[in-house]
Design a protein around this motif. Structure first.
Motif, short mmCIF file in Angstrom:
data_model
loop_
_atom_site.label_atom_id
_atom_site.label_comp_id
_atom_site.label_asym_id
_atom_site.label_seq_id
_atom_site.Cartn_x
_atom_site.Cartn_y
_atom_site.Cartn_z
N GLU A 11 -3.44 -4.40 1.40
CA GLU A 11 -2.58 -3.31 1.82
C GLU A 11 -3.18 -2.60 3.02
O GLU A 11 -4.34 -2.21 3.01
CB GLU A 11 -2.41 -2.30 0.67
N LYS A 23 0.37 -3.36 -9.76
CA LYS A 23 -0.69 -3.79 -8.83
C LYS A 23 -0.76 -2.88 -7.60
O LYS A 23 -1.84 -2.52 -7.14
CB LYS A 23 -0.46 -5.24 -8.40
N TYR A 24 0.42 -2.51 -7.08
CA TYR A 24 0.47 -1.66 -5.89
C TYR A 24 0.64 -0.18 -6.21
O TYR A 24 0.85 0.63 -5.32
CB TYR A 24 1.57 -2.15 -4.94
N VAL A 82 5.30 -1.25 1.69
CA VAL A 82 3.86 -1.52 1.74
C VAL A 82 3.63 -2.65 2.74
O VAL A 82 4.13 -3.75 2.56
CB VAL A 82 3.31 -1.93 0.35
N SER A 125 4.56 -3.96 -9.32
CA SER A 125 4.67 -2.50 -9.20
C SER A 125 3.37 -1.83 -9.65
O SER A 125 2.89 -0.90 -9.01
CB SER A 125 5.83 -1.97 -10.03
N VAL A 165 1.39 -5.44 4.10
CA VAL A 165 0.30 -6.27 3.59
C VAL A 165 -0.05 -7.29 4.66
O VAL A 165 0.81 -8.01 5.16
CB VAL A 165 0.73 -6.99 2.28
N ARG A 177 1.32 2.23 3.75
CA ARG A 177 2.49 2.40 2.90
C ARG A 177 3.27 3.62 3.35
O ARG A 177 2.73 4.52 3.97
CB ARG A 177 2.13 2.46 1.42
#
Length: 133
Positions: free
Chosen positions: A113, A96-97, A106, A94, A108, A116
């Motif tokens: 990424e 990290k993004y 998100v 959570s 990926v 989103r």
């Protein structure tokens, strides 16, 4: 003040037909992609969610059945089309993004990424997955 809803209105709402959600077919190259686990993790939607989030529960209950009907894999597995990540159990991901709201989807690709979004319907999730929008 009590507001009464006429019985005919309640009956008409309960008998209203459910709207069918159409999800695009998986292109053959995408079907092949999902047959090899190492390739699946290169192209995935991460869904950040929580059990206490009403919008997350609504997304899972209303949109996932249409995707599952098209053989989408949805779960905590790294090999799923949509990897469900509980923010309470995976604080590191959570962070990290940089998840600020729930639900958050998100996209990926190759570990980076690409896009989103917040809650989407099944068709828009498929469009996002194929990176068409």
């Amino acid at each position: 003040m009590n507001t009464l809803i006429p019985a005919t209105l309640v009956l008409s709402l309960s008998l209203a037909p459910m709207k069918t959600v159409e999800v695009p077919e998986l292109p053959e190259n995408v079907v092949k992609l999902f047959k090899a686990e190492q390739d699946v993790s290169r192209h995935q939607i991460l869904l950040f969610t929580a059990s206490w989030c009403p919008a997350c529960v609504q997304l899972k209950n209303n949109e996932f059945p249409a995707l599952k009907a098209k053989n989408w894999e949805i779960g905590a597995d790294k090999s799923s089309h949509i990897r469900v990540i509980d923010v309470d159990q995976h604080q590191g991901l959570s962070d990290k993004y940089n998840i600020q709201s729930l639900p958050t989807l998100v996209l990926v690709i190759d570990g980076k990424e690409v896009k989103r979004s917040g809650s989407l319907n099944a068709y828009s999730i498929a469009e996002m997955f194929y990176n068409r929008k």
